[in-house]
Design a protein around this motif. Structure first.
Motif, mmCIF file in Angstrom:
data_model
loop_
_atom_site.group_PDB
_atom_site.id
_atom_site.type_symbol
_atom_site.label_atom_id
_atom_site.label_comp_id
_atom_site.label_asym_id
_atom_site.label_seq_id
_atom_site.Cartn_x
_atom_site.Cartn_y
_atom_site.Cartn_z
ATOM 1 N N TRP A 69 -1.390 -4.199 -20.186
ATOM 2 C CA TRP A 69 -1.795 -3.473 -18.972
ATOM 3 C C TRP A 69 -0.777 -3.637 -17.841
ATOM 4 C CZ3 TRP A 69 -7.389 -2.127 -17.687
ATOM 5 C CH2 TRP A 69 -8.141 -1.936 -18.852
ATOM 6 N N ARG A 70 0.483 -3.846 -18.162
ATOM 7 C CA ARG A 70 1.511 -4.003 -17.123
ATOM 8 C C ARG A 70 1.601 -2.796 -16.201
ATOM 9 N NH1 ARG A 70 7.078 -6.175 -19.800
ATOM 10 N NH2 ARG A 70 6.558 -8.386 -19.923
ATOM 11 N N GLY A 71 1.211 -1.629 -16.690
ATOM 12 C CA GLY A 71 1.254 -0.416 -15.878
ATOM 13 C C GLY A 71 0.185 -0.384 -14.802
ATOM 14 N N GLY A 72 -0.767 -1.300 -14.876
ATOM 15 C CA GLY A 72 -1.789 -1.407 -13.855
ATOM 16 C C GLY A 72 -3.169 -0.999 -14.326
ATOM 17 N N VAL A 73 -4.064 -0.905 -13.363
ATOM 18 C CA VAL A 73 -5.461 -0.592 -13.617
ATOM 19 C C VAL A 73 -5.899 0.521 -12.664
ATOM 20 C CG1 VAL A 73 -6.327 -2.387 -12.054
ATOM 21 C CG2 VAL A 73 -7.747 -1.624 -13.934
ATOM 22 N N LEU A 74 -6.809 1.348 -13.137
ATOM 23 C CA LEU A 74 -7.365 2.423 -12.314
ATOM 24 C C LEU A 74 -8.795 2.083 -11.935
ATOM 25 C CD1 LEU A 74 -6.082 5.442 -14.414
ATOM 26 C CD2 LEU A 74 -5.197 4.662 -12.212
ATOM 27 N N GLY A 75 -9.231 2.647 -10.817
ATOM 28 C CA GLY A 75 -10.593 2.376 -10.398
ATOM 29 C C GLY A 75 -11.135 3.432 -9.461
ATOM 30 N N ARG A 76 -12.440 3.292 -9.203
ATOM 31 C CA ARG A 76 -13.116 4.187 -8.258
ATOM 32 C C ARG A 76 -13.684 3.329 -7.131
ATOM 33 N NH1 ARG A 76 -16.789 4.452 -12.540
ATOM 34 N NH2 ARG A 76 -16.002 6.487 -13.145
ATOM 35 N N VAL A 77 -13.697 3.901 -5.943
ATOM 36 C CA VAL A 77 -14.203 3.206 -4.768
ATOM 37 C C VAL A 77 -15.729 3.198 -4.827
ATOM 38 C CG1 VAL A 77 -14.300 3.202 -2.244
ATOM 39 C CG2 VAL A 77 -12.198 3.936 -3.417
ATOM 40 N N ILE A 78 -16.321 2.004 -4.700
ATOM 41 C CA ILE A 78 -17.779 1.923 -4.674
ATOM 42 C C ILE A 78 -18.300 1.453 -3.314
ATOM 43 C CG2 ILE A 78 -18.043 1.683 -7.160
ATOM 44 C CD1 ILE A 78 -18.433 -1.336 -6.711
ATOM 45 N N GLN A 79 -17.398 0.914 -2.491
ATOM 46 C CA GLN A 79 -17.759 0.549 -1.117
ATOM 47 C C GLN A 79 -16.543 0.758 -0.232
ATOM 48 O OE1 GLN A 79 -20.095 -3.063 -0.452
ATOM 49 N NE2 GLN A 79 -18.794 -3.524 1.301
ATOM 50 N N ASP A 80 -16.707 1.559 0.820
ATOM 51 C CA ASP A 80 -15.617 1.885 1.739
ATOM 52 C C ASP A 80 -15.097 0.651 2.472
ATOM 53 O OD1 ASP A 80 -16.556 4.379 0.986
ATOM 54 O OD2 ASP A 80 -17.162 4.986 2.993
ATOM 55 N N GLY A 81 -13.842 0.729 2.905
ATOM 56 C CA GLY A 81 -13.278 -0.343 3.704
ATOM 57 C C GLY A 81 -11.890 -0.002 4.208
ATOM 58 N N ALA A 82 -11.488 -0.672 5.252
ATOM 59 C CA ALA A 82 -10.126 -0.569 5.769
ATOM 60 C C ALA A 82 -9.373 -1.791 5.252
ATOM 61 C CB ALA A 82 -10.131 -0.539 7.286
ATOM 62 N N ILE A 83 -8.148 -1.559 4.768
ATOM 63 C CA ILE A 83 -7.364 -2.660 4.208
ATOM 64 C C ILE A 83 -5.987 -2.697 4.847
ATOM 65 C CG2 ILE A 83 -8.600 -2.749 2.013
ATOM 66 C CD1 ILE A 83 -6.291 -1.082 0.789
ATOM 67 N N ALA A 84 -5.352 -3.862 4.752
ATOM 68 C CA ALA A 84 -4.017 -4.051 5.303
ATOM 69 C C ALA A 84 -3.226 -4.983 4.392
ATOM 70 C CB ALA A 84 -4.091 -4.638 6.713
ATOM 71 N N ILE A 102 0.875 -1.178 0.000
ATOM 72 C CA ILE A 102 0.000 0.000 0.000
ATOM 73 C C ILE A 102 0.910 1.226 0.000
ATOM 74 C CG2 ILE A 102 -1.769 1.307 1.261
ATOM 75 C CD1 ILE A 102 -2.434 -1.343 2.765
ATOM 76 N N ALA A 103 0.609 2.200 -0.866
ATOM 77 C CA ALA A 103 1.411 3.425 -0.906
ATOM 78 C C ALA A 103 0.515 4.603 -1.281
ATOM 79 C CB ALA A 103 2.560 3.295 -1.894
ATOM 80 N N ARG A 104 0.926 5.784 -0.825
ATOM 81 C CA ARG A 104 0.183 7.006 -1.152
ATOM 82 C C ARG A 104 1.158 8.160 -1.225
ATOM 83 N NH1 ARG A 104 -2.634 7.749 4.790
ATOM 84 N NH2 ARG A 104 -0.709 8.322 5.857
ATOM 85 N N HIS A 105 0.687 9.256 -1.840
ATOM 86 C CA HIS A 105 1.474 10.492 -1.857
ATOM 87 C C HIS A 105 0.519 11.660 -1.666
ATOM 88 C CE1 HIS A 105 0.482 9.475 -5.991
ATOM 89 N NE2 HIS A 105 0.860 10.647 -6.446
ATOM 90 N N ASP A 106 0.968 12.633 -0.895
ATOM 91 C CA ASP A 106 0.076 13.718 -0.477
ATOM 92 C C ASP A 106 0.055 14.907 -1.432
ATOM 93 O OD1 ASP A 106 2.554 14.802 0.072
ATOM 94 O OD2 ASP A 106 2.168 15.164 2.202
ATOM 95 N N ARG A 107 0.887 14.856 -2.483
ATOM 96 C CA ARG A 107 0.916 15.956 -3.447
ATOM 97 C C ARG A 107 1.524 15.444 -4.755
ATOM 98 N NH1 ARG A 107 4.998 16.339 0.109
ATOM 99 N NH2 ARG A 107 7.101 16.730 -0.650
ATOM 100 N N PRO A 108 1.260 16.143 -5.861
ATOM 101 C CA PRO A 108 1.869 15.730 -7.126
ATOM 102 C C PRO A 108 3.392 15.692 -7.004
ATOM 103 C CG PRO A 108 0.205 17.421 -7.485
ATOM 104 C CD PRO A 108 0.402 17.310 -6.000
ATOM 105 N N ARG A 109 3.960 14.629 -7.548
ATOM 106 C CA ARG A 109 5.408 14.406 -7.534
ATOM 107 C C ARG A 109 5.983 14.275 -6.127
ATOM 108 N NH1 ARG A 109 7.479 14.538 -12.622
ATOM 109 N NH2 ARG A 109 9.612 14.697 -11.902
ATOM 110 N N GLY A 110 5.106 14.213 -5.121
ATOM 111 C CA GLY A 110 5.558 14.036 -3.743
ATOM 112 C C GLY A 110 6.090 12.627 -3.519
ATOM 113 N N PRO A 111 6.844 12.434 -2.445
ATOM 114 C CA PRO A 111 7.389 11.104 -2.156
ATOM 115 C C PRO A 111 6.273 10.113 -1.804
ATOM 116 C CG PRO A 111 7.758 12.580 -0.307
ATOM 117 C CD PRO A 111 7.188 13.413 -1.415
#
Length: 154
Positions: A130-145, A10-19
């Protein structure tokens, strides 16, 4: 074809080009995508089709093997790394992660020129199948690990 895989990262970034910040767990919802990720919030008048990005560990590794390089998966700038499961190659499919989270696939995550900054040739290596991956939208909330089961529901 395997219909069950696992969440390997799991990874995220808080701004464009951010770490990229690698996480063990995160809440994901329809309003903001991955909590704390700048790309997940749906802006007024937008569809949210790029709310969450997923990539297969096997596809990432295959692209890197072609180039003979080693690069951490989060440098792809995807939110979720899935292993042991082939992600759908079409819009409208439902990916379930953990007990509650559901993501609807919207489109391919085309690799951008930024991949060339990471490793020369990486953009081209991520283009096939599609080696670069797939995009999607959340349709049901959840906590993941990390370690959660990932399934294709439809």
């Amino acid at each position: 074809m395997n219909l069950i895989g696992h969440l390997a990262g799991i990874a995220r970034h808080d701004r464009p080009r951010g770490p990229m910040q690698v996480l063990d767990r995160v809440k994901v919802n329809r309003e903001e995508g991955l909590h704390g990720d700048f790309r997940g919030a749906i802006r007024p008048g937008k569809s949210g089709r790029r709310q969450v990005s997923l990539i297969e560990a096997e596809s990432w590794e295959a692209a890197l093997a072609e180039l003979g390089v080693v690069v951490p998966w989060q440098e792809r700038r995807a939110n979720l790394l899935v292993t042991g499961l082939r992600l759908p190659r079409e819009a409208g499919r439902i990916i379930a992660i953990g007990a509650d989270l559901r993501i609807e696939t919207t489109c391919e995550c085309d690799p951008c020129s930024r991949m060339e900054e990471i490793a020369p040739g990486l953009k081209a290596a991520l283009l096939p199948d599609w080696r670069g991956g797939v995009l999607g939208r959340v349709i049901q909330d959840g906590a993941i690990a990390v370690g959660d089961e990932v399934r294709i529901e439809q």
